[in-house]
Design a protein around this motif. Structure first.
Motif, PDB file in Angstrom:
ATOM      1  N   UNK A 145       4.252   9.867  -0.253  1.00 26.58           N
ATOM      2  CA  UNK A 145       3.302   9.854  -1.550  1.00 26.58           C
ATOM      3  C   UNK A 145       4.445  10.000  -2.621  1.00 26.58           C
ATOM      4  N   UNK A 146       5.503  10.564  -2.706  1.00 28.87           N
ATOM      5  CA  UNK A 146       6.317  10.630  -3.723  1.00 28.87           C
ATOM      6  C   UNK A 146       6.983   9.308  -3.887  1.00 28.87           C
ATOM      7  N   UNK A 147       7.350   8.597  -2.982  1.00 27.98           N
ATOM      8  CA  UNK A 147       7.927   7.386  -2.969  1.00 27.98           C
ATOM      9  C   UNK A 147       6.929   6.285  -3.389  1.00 27.98           C
ATOM     10  N   UNK A 148       5.682   6.386  -3.195  1.00 30.23           N
ATOM     11  CA  UNK A 148       4.718   5.538  -3.809  1.00 30.23           C
ATOM     12  C   UNK A 148       4.644   5.662  -5.275  1.00 30.23           C
ATOM     13  N   UNK A 149       4.478   6.976  -5.603  1.00 31.96           N
ATOM     14  CA  UNK A 149       4.282   6.933  -7.191  1.00 31.96           C
ATOM     15  C   UNK A 149       5.729   6.727  -7.727  1.00 31.96           C
ATOM     16  N   UNK A 150       6.602   6.796  -7.181  1.00 23.15           N
ATOM     17  CA  UNK A 150       8.054   6.348  -8.045  1.00 23.15           C
ATOM     18  C   UNK A 150       8.103   4.895  -7.894  1.00 23.15           C
ATOM     19  N   UNK A 151       7.738   4.339  -6.717  1.00 24.99           N
ATOM     20  CA  UNK A 151       8.093   2.957  -6.449  1.00 24.99           C
ATOM     21  C   UNK A 151       7.151   2.189  -7.078  1.00 24.99           C
ATOM     22  N   UNK A 152       5.913   2.346  -7.292  1.00 26.33           N
ATOM     23  CA  UNK A 152       4.984   1.594  -7.667  1.00 26.33           C
ATOM     24  C   UNK A 152       4.326   1.894  -9.158  1.00 26.33           C
ATOM     25  N   UNK A 153       5.048   2.704 -10.033  1.00 25.77           N
ATOM     26  CA  UNK A 153       4.665   3.338 -10.982  1.00 25.77           C
ATOM     27  C   UNK A 153       4.756   2.031 -12.103  1.00 25.77           C
ATOM     28  N   UNK A 154       5.723   1.423 -11.999  1.00 24.50           N
ATOM     29  CA  UNK A 154       5.598   0.026 -12.806  1.00 24.50           C
ATOM     30  C   UNK A 154       4.573  -0.745 -12.738  1.00 24.50           C
ATOM     31  N   UNK A 155       3.855  -0.637 -11.573  1.00 22.52           N
ATOM     32  CA  UNK A 155       2.481  -1.533 -11.300  1.00 22.52           C
ATOM     33  C   UNK A 155       1.461  -0.914 -11.784  1.00 22.52           C
ATOM     34  N   UNK A 156       1.243   0.625 -11.949  1.00 20.84           N
ATOM     35  CA  UNK A 156       0.082   1.319 -12.389  1.00 20.84           C
ATOM     36  C   UNK A 156       0.300   1.767 -13.899  1.00 20.84           C
ATOM     37  N   UNK A 157      -0.804   1.887 -14.212  1.00 22.78           N
ATOM     38  CA  UNK A 157      -0.622   2.423 -16.029  1.00 22.78           C
ATOM     39  C   UNK A 157      -0.168   3.722 -16.290  1.00 22.78           C
ATOM     40  N   UNK A 158      -0.442   4.585 -15.498  1.00 28.59           N
ATOM     41  CA  UNK A 158       0.162   6.070 -15.830  1.00 28.59           C
ATOM     42  C   UNK A 158       0.309   6.752 -14.455  1.00 28.59           C
ATOM     43  N   UNK A 159       0.845   7.984 -14.647  1.00 24.35           N
ATOM     44  CA  UNK A 159       1.004   8.722 -13.405  1.00 24.35           C
ATOM     45  C   UNK A 159      -0.069   9.474 -12.591  1.00 24.35           C
ATOM     46  N   UNK A 160      -1.143   9.576 -13.377  1.00 21.58           N
ATOM     47  CA  UNK A 160      -2.404  10.094 -12.759  1.00 21.58           C
ATOM     48  C   UNK A 160      -3.006   9.078 -11.928  1.00 21.58           C
ATOM     49  N   UNK A 161      -2.952   7.870 -12.406  1.00 20.35           N
ATOM     50  CA  UNK A 161      -3.404   6.847 -11.497  1.00 20.35           C
ATOM     51  C   UNK A 161      -2.575   6.489 -10.437  1.00 20.35           C
ATOM     52  N   UNK A 162      -1.338   6.758 -10.442  1.00 20.30           N
ATOM     53  CA  UNK A 162      -0.629   6.289  -9.445  1.00 20.30           C
ATOM     54  C   UNK A 162      -0.789   7.479  -8.229  1.00 20.30           C
ATOM     55  N   UNK A 163      -0.977   8.621  -8.797  1.00 20.34           N
ATOM     56  CA  UNK A 163      -1.271   9.541  -7.679  1.00 20.34           C
ATOM     57  C   UNK A 163      -2.405   9.365  -6.810  1.00 20.34           C
ATOM     58  N   UNK A 164      -3.572   9.013  -7.759  1.00 22.47           N
ATOM     59  CA  UNK A 164      -4.729   8.529  -7.156  1.00 22.47           C
ATOM     60  C   UNK A 164      -4.680   7.239  -6.248  1.00 22.47           C
ATOM     61  N   UNK A 165      -3.866   6.271  -6.456  1.00 18.56           N
ATOM     62  CA  UNK A 165      -3.523   5.370  -5.752  1.00 18.56           C
ATOM     63  C   UNK A 165      -2.950   5.452  -4.386  1.00 18.56           C
ATOM     64  N   UNK A 166      -1.975   6.501  -4.735  1.00 18.93           N
ATOM     65  CA  UNK A 166      -1.201   7.028  -3.419  1.00 18.93           C
ATOM     66  C   UNK A 166      -2.019   7.689  -2.211  1.00 18.93           C
ATOM     67  N   UNK A 167      -3.096   8.451  -2.838  1.00 13.25           N
ATOM     68  CA  UNK A 167      -3.944   9.166  -2.156  1.00 13.25           C
ATOM     69  C   UNK A 167      -4.757   8.221  -1.352  1.00 13.25           C
ATOM     70  N   UNK A 168      -5.266   6.872  -2.224  1.00 15.77           N
ATOM     71  CA  UNK A 168      -6.250   6.071  -1.345  1.00 15.77           C
ATOM     72  C   UNK A 168      -5.293   5.415  -0.463  1.00 15.77           C
ATOM     73  N   UNK A 169      -4.274   5.131  -0.751  1.00 14.51           N
ATOM     74  CA  UNK A 169      -3.290   4.505   0.110  1.00 14.51           C
ATOM     75  C   UNK A 169      -3.294   5.116   1.707  1.00 14.51           C
ATOM     76  N   UNK A 170      -2.827   6.443   1.432  1.00 13.91           N
ATOM     77  CA  UNK A 170      -2.602   7.285   2.690  1.00 13.91           C
ATOM     78  C   UNK A 170      -4.143   7.457   3.291  1.00 13.91           C
ATOM     79  N   UNK A 171      -5.035   7.606   2.473  1.00 14.87           N
ATOM     80  CA  UNK A 171      -6.538   7.858   3.139  1.00 14.87           C
ATOM     81  C   UNK A 171      -6.790   6.497   4.010  1.00 14.87           C
ATOM     82  N   UNK A 172      -6.226   5.651   3.721  1.00 18.03           N
ATOM     83  CA  UNK A 172      -6.668   4.453   4.385  1.00 18.03           C
ATOM     84  C   UNK A 172      -5.705   4.150   5.673  1.00 18.03           C
TER      85      UNK A 172
END
Length: 340
Positions: free
Chosen positions: A292-319
């Protein structure tokens, strides 16, 4: 042990899983998600890729068993192996118990051990080869880039360099392990047995002698099975394995598409190799926390802000992660209960 004891344990496991998701969920980020057709299409593609990944692994187990296992049995073994991987450190993985699951499903011990080592060899060979190709073909400033690189701070440079070094170390370890598995399975199955038997001569380790003897015999049986297979067998095995891994890593691109991210999706896909190789060294179950930490760090340049990055990371792990926990807690009690 009664079956209701197993179901009680499964229920507790499901409650723990739900608690993990609720604890990390950020309700404020929901307002920033556009529930458009693109979002649902991206999530649908991610789920489809997850299904393809597991279909390939299921077919691989059926193929390795010489079609003696049914599709339902092969799928069950896949779920049990993935569940084991999800609840153990990444370096341990679920392959170590595959031969137990296979033997309990009616396969001979020799074929079970061969299937375990052949699947492990295919996985490690894919990662070793693809990581080397990736490192040579993708520019390092894109492959190891982090969002904080735009600030050009000393800490971000250390972080980027650290990711680079860990990736190289992990790749070297996986490559060496692949070579060892290849030699043990196809050429010198008795080699490891000799080394371990020599170690058992050390005072305090002699009590492991009987287990080493059994392991050496098991490796010989597995090698005998491996030598019966031709090059076509190994190519088809690598085909199932490659498609499964490519689908697994492509899930992140579908998630980023769902969140309407801008950027090169091919690079985003390639970064999954780096994330996986780093999580291999993680001591946490299934790389939990580190991923999760690596996702937020590594794809933060693709996502608008940290909160959305966290949600995207959770959805990624949820799948691609939580379903194995859910399926495992459902399948494992029933599987054990039938064999009590």
């Amino acid at each position: 042990m009664k079956k209701w004891h197993l179901w009680l344990a499964a229920s507790i496991g499901l409650v723990v899983i739900a608690g993990m998701m609720i604890r990390e969920f950020d309700i404020a980020a929901l307002s920033k998600i556009h529930l458009s057709s693109q979002f649902f299409l991206g999530v649908g593609i991610a789920v489809l890729l997850f299904a393809i990944q597991n279909l390939m692994y299921t077919l691989r187990f059926r193929y390795l068993s010489q079609r003696k296992l049914s599709l339902s049995q092969s799928f069950r073994i896949n779920v049990l192996c993935e569940f084991t991987s999800a609840v153990t450190p990444s370096a341990v993985g679920g392959s170590g118990l595959a031969f137990v699951y296979l033997n309990r499903e009616g396969m001979t011990m020799g074929r079970s051990i061969f299937t375990m080592f052949a699947a492990l060899l295919a996985d490690e060979a894919f990662l070793a080869i693809s990581c080397c190709v990736l490192y040579l073909c993708v520019p390092s400033d894109q492959l190891f880039c982090t969002a904080s690189d735009t600030g050009a701070t000393v800490s971000s440079e250390w972080l980027k360099g650290g990711i680079h070094v860990v990736f190289l170390i992990s790749t070297l370890i996986v490559t060496a392990w692949t070579a060892i598995l290849y030699v043990l399975l196809l050429h010198r199955p008795q080699l490891l047995g000799w080394v371990l038997k020599a170690c058992c001569k050390i005072p305090g380790l002699r009590r492991f002698q009987p287990k080493i003897e059994r392991f050496s015999n098991d490796m010989t049986l597995a090698s005998q099975e491996a030598k019966l297979e031709g090059s076509r067998f190994w190519l088809r095995l690598m085909g199932y394995t490659s498609v499964a891994w490519l689908a697994r890593f492509a899930i992140v691109a579908a998630i980023l598409f769902a969140f309407q991210c801008q950027g090169d999706m091919l690079i985003a896909w390639c970064r999954q190799w780096v994330m996986w190789m780093i999580s291999v060294l993680s001591p946490t179950p299934g790389g939990s926390g580190v991923s999760e930490l690596m996702f937020r760090l590594y794809y933060a340049d693709y996502l608008p802000d940290a909160s959305v990055a966290i949600l995207a990371a959770m959805l990624w792990r949820a799948i691609f992660y939580y379903p194995f926990l859910v399926m495992g807690t459902v399948v494992l009690p029933k599987w054990i209960g039938k064999r009590l």
